[in-house]
Design a protein around this motif. Structure first.
Motif, short mmCIF file in Angstrom:
data_model
loop_
_atom_site.label_atom_id
_atom_site.label_comp_id
_atom_site.label_asym_id
_atom_site.label_seq_id
_atom_site.Cartn_x
_atom_site.Cartn_y
_atom_site.Cartn_z
N VAL A 1 -73.96 67.18 -50.25
CA VAL A 1 -72.70 66.62 -50.94
C VAL A 1 -72.08 66.25 -49.21
CG1 VAL A 1 -70.48 67.04 -51.64
CG2 VAL A 1 -72.74 68.08 -52.64
N VAL A 2 -71.73 65.06 -49.23
CA VAL A 2 -71.14 64.38 -47.90
C VAL A 2 -69.56 63.94 -48.28
CG1 VAL A 2 -71.14 62.79 -46.29
CG2 VAL A 2 -73.17 63.28 -47.52
N PRO A 3 -68.72 65.01 -47.50
CA PRO A 3 -67.46 64.92 -47.74
C PRO A 3 -66.85 63.61 -46.77
CG PRO A 3 -67.65 66.54 -46.16
CD PRO A 3 -69.11 66.21 -46.69
N LYS A 4 -65.54 63.10 -47.36
CA LYS A 4 -64.85 62.03 -46.64
C LYS A 4 -65.99 60.63 -46.29
CE LYS A 4 -61.86 65.49 -44.93
NZ LYS A 4 -62.13 66.42 -45.67
N ALA A 5 -66.75 60.47 -47.15
CA ALA A 5 -67.66 59.59 -47.00
C ALA A 5 -67.10 58.13 -47.14
CB ALA A 5 -68.93 59.47 -48.16
N ASP A 6 -67.11 57.35 -45.98
CA ASP A 6 -66.53 55.88 -45.96
C ASP A 6 -67.25 54.88 -45.62
OD1 ASP A 6 -66.53 56.54 -43.26
OD2 ASP A 6 -64.42 56.91 -43.11
N GLU B 1 -68.65 50.65 -52.79
CA GLU B 1 -69.56 50.02 -53.05
C GLU B 1 -70.53 50.21 -51.79
OE1 GLU B 1 -71.49 45.75 -54.41
OE2 GLU B 1 -69.12 45.94 -54.08
N GLU B 2 -70.22 50.08 -50.54
CA GLU B 2 -70.91 50.47 -49.47
C GLU B 2 -71.46 51.73 -49.45
OE1 GLU B 2 -71.06 50.31 -44.53
OE2 GLU B 2 -69.14 49.75 -45.63
N VAL B 3 -70.72 52.80 -49.71
CA VAL B 3 -71.27 54.05 -49.66
C VAL B 3 -72.22 54.29 -50.76
CG1 VAL B 3 -70.34 56.42 -50.29
CG2 VAL B 3 -68.84 54.91 -48.76
N VAL B 4 -71.91 53.95 -52.19
CA VAL B 4 -72.75 54.35 -53.18
C VAL B 4 -74.29 53.37 -53.10
CG1 VAL B 4 -70.89 54.97 -54.67
CG2 VAL B 4 -71.87 52.76 -54.81
N ARG B 5 -74.25 52.35 -52.33
CA ARG B 5 -75.45 51.57 -52.08
C ARG B 5 -76.38 52.30 -51.23
NH1 ARG B 5 -76.03 46.70 -54.83
NH2 ARG B 5 -74.29 45.83 -55.79
N SER B 6 -75.92 53.10 -50.38
CA SER B 6 -76.71 53.85 -49.21
C SER B 6 -77.93 54.29 -49.95
CB SER B 6 -75.86 54.88 -48.73
OG SER B 6 -74.63 54.63 -48.20
N GLU B 7 -79.06 54.41 -48.91
CA GLU B 7 -80.24 55.04 -49.28
C GLU B 7 -80.00 56.39 -49.67
OE1 GLU B 7 -84.57 55.61 -47.09
OE2 GLU B 7 -83.26 54.02 -46.50
N GLY B 8 -80.75 56.97 -50.65
CA GLY B 8 -80.67 58.53 -50.99
C GLY B 8 -79.75 58.72 -51.72
N VAL B 9 -78.39 57.99 -52.08
CA VAL B 9 -77.54 58.41 -52.74
C VAL B 9 -77.75 58.77 -54.46
CG1 VAL B 9 -75.10 57.65 -53.90
CG2 VAL B 9 -75.66 57.55 -51.43
N VAL B 10 -77.52 59.88 -55.05
CA VAL B 10 -78.06 60.05 -56.33
C VAL B 10 -76.84 60.36 -57.35
CG1 VAL B 10 -80.25 61.30 -55.44
CG2 VAL B 10 -78.23 62.45 -55.53
N GLU C 1 -80.34 72.51 -59.42
CA GLU C 1 -80.26 71.64 -58.29
C GLU C 1 -79.69 72.43 -57.31
OE1 GLU C 1 -78.58 67.40 -56.72
OE2 GLU C 1 -77.42 68.57 -58.02
N ILE C 2 -80.20 72.39 -56.22
CA ILE C 2 -79.46 73.34 -55.09
C ILE C 2 -79.01 72.08 -53.91
CG2 ILE C 2 -79.71 74.77 -52.97
CD1 ILE C 2 -79.73 75.91 -55.78
N ALA C 3 -77.54 72.15 -53.66
CA ALA C 3 -77.01 71.39 -52.98
C ALA C 3 -76.05 71.98 -51.86
CB ALA C 3 -76.10 70.23 -53.41
N VAL C 4 -75.96 71.39 -50.66
CA VAL C 4 -75.03 71.78 -49.70
C VAL C 4 -73.94 70.86 -49.42
CG1 VAL C 4 -74.69 73.11 -47.44
CG2 VAL C 4 -76.96 73.26 -48.69
N ARG C 5 -72.55 71.72 -49.34
CA ARG C 5 -71.55 70.45 -48.89
C ARG C 5 -71.20 70.91 -47.36
NH1 ARG C 5 -65.36 69.79 -50.69
NH2 ARG C 5 -65.05 71.96 -50.28
N ILE C 6 -71.82 69.75 -46.63
CA ILE C 6 -71.78 69.67 -45.34
C ILE C 6 -70.48 69.49 -44.60
CG2 ILE C 6 -74.26 69.29 -44.99
CD1 ILE C 6 -73.49 66.45 -44.29
N GLY D 1 -81.36 64.22 -51.08
CA GLY D 1 -80.55 63.45 -51.95
C GLY D 1 -79.09 63.39 -51.24
N LEU D 2 -78.14 62.39 -51.40
CA LEU D 2 -76.80 62.57 -51.00
C LEU D 2 -75.92 62.28 -52.17
CD1 LEU D 2 -77.22 60.25 -47.74
CD2 LEU D 2 -77.40 62.70 -47.73
N ILE D 3 -74.92 63.19 -52.11
CA ILE D 3 -73.77 63.08 -52.92
C ILE D 3 -72.59 62.90 -52.21
CG2 ILE D 3 -72.64 64.28 -54.87
CD1 ILE D 3 -74.71 65.93 -55.44
N PRO D 4 -72.05 61.66 -52.02
CA PRO D 4 -70.90 61.34 -51.34
C PRO D 4 -69.50 61.68 -52.17
CG PRO D 4 -71.84 59.34 -52.00
CD PRO D 4 -72.95 60.29 -52.25
N LEU D 5 -68.70 62.08 -51.39
CA LEU D 5 -67.13 62.40 -51.96
C LEU D 5 -66.31 61.43 -51.20
CD1 LEU D 5 -67.01 66.40 -51.60
CD2 LEU D 5 -67.76 65.16 -53.64
#
Length: 262
Positions: free
Chosen positions: A91-96, A124-133, A61-66, A109-113
């Motif tokens: 990878v999405v930092p400071k996801a809120d 719960e709102e963060v992880v229910r977002s569309e695209g979160v893997v 898997e290739i991901a980028v922390r933006i 795909g999204l990987i929130p931090l």
């Protein structure tokens, strides 16, 4: 996607990017956020897509922390990376908050931090977002957000339990292999599938800890085969050796075998 080990690599370091393609990490995260000085972000962002294309990543898997969404650098990251086909996830930092717009706008795909008090309260709102893997957390930023101690938040079982979806946090003491192994084992017991790593030596340790042992595989295979045979005969809970096995144990065993991979 199996993520026993997720290696972070600064996106402004061509030598480390090339070396990452030779390592046995399941997921490579090229870091455009904290790993890159402010003055080098633009050049790192511009050069990263071609650097990725020049290497053979196999099935990794290739991901980028933006950078954080809503910031100028975060917006530039999305614009630069959305059309790069080899990038699987961001990878999405400071996801809120809800991240669905980023998923729809990039097709990634999204990987929130989870790294702020607000993010933890809204997990719960963060992880229910569309695209979160997957989801993980940063103990350092989270501790800073509430004025707490980094080590305390790194050990905090409540936080770990709230976030237990995929990848455990980074272990920064590169010389302490036993400490890394102990923390990884604790994460595995809580249900984490893998660990973020910041050094090649940690890739091997993470892969060892999060790969099922020979005994775990043998036990899981015996449970699955016995339970499925019993189900065909119209039975529910059964005895396997000295253990009572029912549907929950069957699901657990199936999960072990699935995570073992091909």
């Amino acid at each position: 996607m199996r993520r026993r080990s997720q290696l972070y690599v600064p996106a402004n370091n061509p030598r480390m990017i090339a070396k990452a393609a030779t390592l046995d990490a399941d997921s490579i995260v090229f870091d455009l956020e904290d790993g890159v000085p402010l003055g080098e972000k633009a050049s790192a962002r511009k050069g990263l897509p071609s650097a990725i294309r020049e290497a053979d990543w196999g099935r990794r898997e290739i991901a980028v922390r933006i950078n954080a969404l809503g910031t100028d650098d975060g917006d530039r990251d999305l614009a630069a990376l959305r059309s790069e086909p080899r990038i699987d996830s961001l990878v999405v930092p400071k996801a809120d908050s809800d991240l669905s717009a980023a998923a729809k706008g990039t097709g990634k795909g999204l990987i929130p931090l989870i790294e702020t008090a607000r993010g933890l309260l809204r997990i719960e709102e963060v992880v229910r977002s569309e695209g979160v893997v997957a989801v993980s957390y940063g103990a350092g930023d989270l501790a800073a957000s509430v004025g707490g101690d980094i080590e305390a938040y790194g050990r905090n079982v409540t936080v770990k339990t709230l976030v237990v979806v995929a990848i455990d946090k980074v272990f920064f003491d590169l010389a302490d292999e036993e400490g890394f192994r102990a923390e990884a084992l604790e994460a595995k017991r809580l249900g984490y599938a893998g660990k973020q790593v910041v050094h090649p030596d940690q890739v091997r340790l993470s892969n060892e800890v999060f790969s099922p042992t020979v005994d775990e595989l043998r036990n899981a295979k015996e449970i699955v085969e016995s339970y499925e045979a019993a189900a065909r005969a119209g039975k529910g809970a059964i005895r396997v050796g000295d253990r009572l096995v029912d549907a929950v144990h069957y699901r657990w065993a199936k999960r072990i075998l699935e995570h073992a991979g091909p």
